[in-house]
Design a protein around this motif. Structure first.
Motif, PDB file in Angstrom:
ATOM      1  N   VAL A   1      53.778  80.343  35.347  1.00  0.00           N
ATOM      2  CA  VAL A   1      55.061  80.808  34.832  1.00  0.00           C
ATOM      3  C   VAL A   1      56.167  79.922  35.377  1.00  0.00           C
ATOM      4  N   LEU A   2      57.067  79.501  34.496  1.00  0.00           N
ATOM      5  CA  LEU A   2      58.236  78.722  34.879  1.00  0.00           C
ATOM      6  C   LEU A   2      59.470  79.605  34.756  1.00  0.00           C
ATOM      7  N   ASP A   3      60.153  79.842  35.876  1.00  0.00           N
ATOM      8  CA  ASP A   3      61.399  80.587  35.890  1.00  0.00           C
ATOM      9  C   ASP A   3      62.534  79.638  36.224  1.00  0.00           C
ATOM     10  N   ALA A   4      63.639  79.742  35.496  1.00  0.00           N
ATOM     11  CA  ALA A   4      64.762  78.831  35.723  1.00  0.00           C
ATOM     12  C   ALA A   4      66.030  79.451  35.161  1.00  0.00           C
ATOM     13  N   ALA A   5      67.154  78.826  35.490  1.00  0.00           N
ATOM     14  CA  ALA A   5      68.448  79.202  34.929  1.00  0.00           C
ATOM     15  C   ALA A   5      69.144  77.936  34.477  1.00  0.00           C
ATOM     16  N   PHE A   6      69.946  78.056  33.423  1.00  0.00           N
ATOM     17  CA  PHE A   6      70.619  76.871  32.893  1.00  0.00           C
ATOM     18  C   PHE A   6      71.875  77.280  32.144  1.00  0.00           C
ATOM     19  N   ALA A   7      72.779  76.314  31.996  1.00  0.00           N
ATOM     20  CA  ALA A   7      74.010  76.540  31.226  1.00  0.00           C
ATOM     21  C   ALA A   7      73.722  76.231  29.763  1.00  0.00           C
ATOM     22  N   VAL A  15      72.331  81.312  31.562  1.00  0.00           N
ATOM     23  CA  VAL A  15      71.265  82.250  31.210  1.00  0.00           C
ATOM     24  C   VAL A  15      70.014  81.885  32.005  1.00  0.00           C
ATOM     25  N   GLY A  16      69.103  82.836  32.092  1.00  0.00           N
ATOM     26  CA  GLY A  16      67.826  82.597  32.746  1.00  0.00           C
ATOM     27  C   GLY A  16      66.697  82.628  31.740  1.00  0.00           C
ATOM     28  N   VAL A  17      65.580  82.022  32.105  1.00  0.00           N
ATOM     29  CA  VAL A  17      64.426  82.005  31.214  1.00  0.00           C
ATOM     30  C   VAL A  17      63.153  82.061  32.051  1.00  0.00           C
ATOM     31  N   SER A  18      62.164  82.748  31.528  1.00  0.00           N
ATOM     32  CA  SER A  18      60.828  82.777  32.104  1.00  0.00           C
ATOM     33  C   SER A  18      59.856  82.354  31.015  1.00  0.00           C
ATOM     34  N   VAL A  19      59.144  81.267  31.246  1.00  0.00           N
ATOM     35  CA  VAL A  19      58.272  80.681  30.225  1.00  0.00           C
ATOM     36  C   VAL A  19      56.840  80.645  30.739  1.00  0.00           C
ATOM     37  N   GLU A  20      55.903  80.978  29.880  1.00  0.00           N
ATOM     38  CA  GLU A  20      54.498  80.846  30.247  1.00  0.00           C
ATOM     39  C   GLU A  20      53.678  80.433  29.039  1.00  0.00           C
ATOM     40  N   GLN A  21      52.544  79.811  29.329  1.00  0.00           N
ATOM     41  CA  GLN A  21      51.651  79.323  28.279  1.00  0.00           C
ATOM     42  C   GLN A  21      50.329  80.065  28.378  1.00  0.00           C
ATOM     43  N   SER A  22      49.873  80.583  27.250  1.00  0.00           N
ATOM     44  CA  SER A  22      48.607  81.304  27.222  1.00  0.00           C
ATOM     45  C   SER A  22      47.443  80.324  27.184  1.00  0.00           C
ATOM     46  N   VAL A  49      65.411  75.338  25.461  1.00  0.00           N
ATOM     47  CA  VAL A  49      64.171  75.456  26.232  1.00  0.00           C
ATOM     48  C   VAL A  49      63.084  74.576  25.617  1.00  0.00           C
ATOM     49  N   GLU A  50      62.995  74.583  24.295  1.00  0.00           N
ATOM     50  CA  GLU A  50      62.006  73.727  23.629  1.00  0.00           C
ATOM     51  C   GLU A  50      62.267  72.262  23.955  1.00  0.00           C
ATOM     52  N   ARG A  51      63.530  71.872  23.978  1.00  0.00           N
ATOM     53  CA  ARG A  51      63.853  70.466  24.233  1.00  0.00           C
ATOM     54  C   ARG A  51      63.488  70.053  25.653  1.00  0.00           C
ATOM     55  N   ILE A  52      63.792  70.891  26.637  1.00  0.00           N
ATOM     56  CA  ILE A  52      63.504  70.490  28.010  1.00  0.00           C
ATOM     57  C   ILE A  52      62.005  70.304  28.227  1.00  0.00           C
ATOM     58  N   LEU A  53      61.179  71.052  27.491  1.00  0.00           N
ATOM     59  CA  LEU A  53      59.728  70.937  27.639  1.00  0.00           C
ATOM     60  C   LEU A  53      59.107  70.017  26.597  1.00  0.00           C
ATOM     61  N   SER A  54      59.955  69.324  25.831  1.00  0.00           N
ATOM     62  CA  SER A  54      59.499  68.437  24.753  1.00  0.00           C
ATOM     63  C   SER A  54      58.620  69.162  23.746  1.00  0.00           C
ATOM     64  N   LEU A  55      58.880  70.457  23.547  1.00  0.00           N
ATOM     65  CA  LEU A  55      58.154  71.234  22.556  1.00  0.00           C
ATOM     66  C   LEU A  55      58.839  71.190  21.195  1.00  0.00           C
ATOM     67  N   ASP A  56      59.980  70.524  21.134  1.00  0.00           N
ATOM     68  CA  ASP A  56      60.683  70.381  19.858  1.00  0.00           C
ATOM     69  C   ASP A  56      60.187  69.174  19.074  1.00  0.00           C
ATOM     70  N   VAL A  57      59.205  68.468  19.620  1.00  0.00           N
ATOM     71  CA  VAL A  57      58.641  67.280  18.969  1.00  0.00           C
ATOM     72  C   VAL A  57      57.188  67.562  18.608  1.00  0.00           C
ATOM     73  N   ASP A  58      56.812  67.281  17.388  1.00  0.00           N
ATOM     74  CA  ASP A  58      55.436  67.451  16.950  1.00  0.00           C
ATOM     75  C   ASP A  58      54.562  66.411  17.651  1.00  0.00           C
ATOM     76  N   GLY A  59      53.722  66.875  18.543  1.00  0.00           N
ATOM     77  CA  GLY A  59      52.884  65.954  19.305  1.00  0.00           C
ATOM     78  C   GLY A  59      51.511  65.717  18.714  1.00  0.00           C
ATOM     79  N   SER A  60      51.293  66.151  17.484  1.00  0.00           N
ATOM     80  CA  SER A  60      49.949  66.059  16.909  1.00  0.00           C
ATOM     81  C   SER A  60      49.475  64.623  16.724  1.00  0.00           C
ATOM     82  N   GLY A  61      50.409  63.664  16.640  1.00  0.00           N
ATOM     83  CA  GLY A  61      50.005  62.268  16.466  1.00  0.00           C
ATOM     84  C   GLY A  61      49.957  61.475  17.751  1.00  0.00           C
ATOM     85  N   TYR A  62      50.181  62.134  18.884  1.00  0.00           N
ATOM     86  CA  TYR A  62      50.270  61.413  20.157  1.00  0.00           C
ATOM     87  C   TYR A  62      48.932  60.779  20.541  1.00  0.00           C
TER      88      TYR A  62
END
Length: 264
Positions: A1-7, A15-22, A49-62
């Protein structure tokens, strides 16, 4: 789990965010705020949040990049799943650039953390306190801070004012032609060519650019490709043609692998 706060870009509400991956790979997050967020703020927070984790980019071709370039493929296997982790915003990346000029990275990190402690807003995230880097209105009040020169304090205040009036936002910077975005960033006091590239790549999250002003990348490419001498910018650009459209990702991969190898 990633917990953080950001402007939050735009309103700059902390705001704060708690992120986890199943195990299936699904990423879920919960937002925390001192007040209810509107629909636009919720959408902006999700995008950030998607941008900071690079989840806003389709990585299927990486993976195909590693097939085109065996050196990259070997490192992808060694660092499976690695994506760039960005700063929370272009503003925070620019602040880091100003703080870190002519300063050791560890010292700069301590100063940045100290600013968050002294000026940042605290948010309870799942019952645990998280403190964000100061929002623009908070940083604009800075007069002095241990470890920062008067010139850096002045530049940080100017940056805070530019962010407060939303002179830029990360999505806008990514939508501009790259040369135009870099030129616009260099209009900020204390932001030169190297800092502008950092802000665009690791602040706004541009996924497909090779920085031209970093000795660390040159050393990493020389190491990874077993070159007898440091490669020229032209040589790196030629290699990077095979990395598109994930050139930033490969740059981070190369630098991460080189750092681990030299630290061992």
């Amino acid at each position: 789990v990633l917990d953080a706060a950001f402007a939050l870009e735009g309103s700059w509400l902390t705001v704060g965010v708690s992120v986890e991956q199943s195990e299936s790979g699904t990423v879920k997050g919960r937002l925390f705020s001192e007040r209810a967020l509107g629909r636009a703020e919720l959408s902006a927070a999700k995008s950030q949040v998607e941008r900071i984790l690079s989840l806003d980019v389709d990585g299927s071709g990486y993976a195909e990049v590693g097939e085109r370039d065996p050196v990259v493929g070997r490192l992808q296997a060694a660092f499976s799943g690695l994506r760039p982790v960005c700063f929370w915003s272009w503003y925070e990346a620019a602040a880091w650039s100003i703080i870190g000029q002519r300063m050791r990275m560890g010292q700069a990190a301590a100063v940045k953390a100290g600013l968050a402690t002294e000026l940042g807003t605290q948010v309870q995230v799942g019952g645990s306190p998280q403190r964000a880097f100061p929002a623009p209105r908070q940083l604009a009040e800075l007069q002095y801070f241990p470890g920062l020169t008067a010139a850096k304090v002045e530049r940080l205040r100017a940056l805070a004012e530019a962010a407060r009036v939303n002179r830029f936002d990360s999505a806008m910077l990514r939508s501009l032609p790259r040369a135009e975005a870099l030129a616009a960033l260099q209009e900020l006091p204390g932001i030169g060519p190297l800092s502008a590239e950092l802000v665009l790549l690791r602040g706004a999250g541009d996924p497909d650019h090779v920085p031209e002003h970093t000795a660390r990348l040159t050393a990493a490419v020389q190491w990874a490709y077993g070159l007898d001498s440091p490669p020229t910018a032209e040589h790196i650009a030629s290699l990077a043609e095979a990395w598109a459209p994930y050139r930033t990702w490969v740059v981070v991969l190369l630098r991460s692998a080189h750092y681990e190898a030299t630290r061992a």
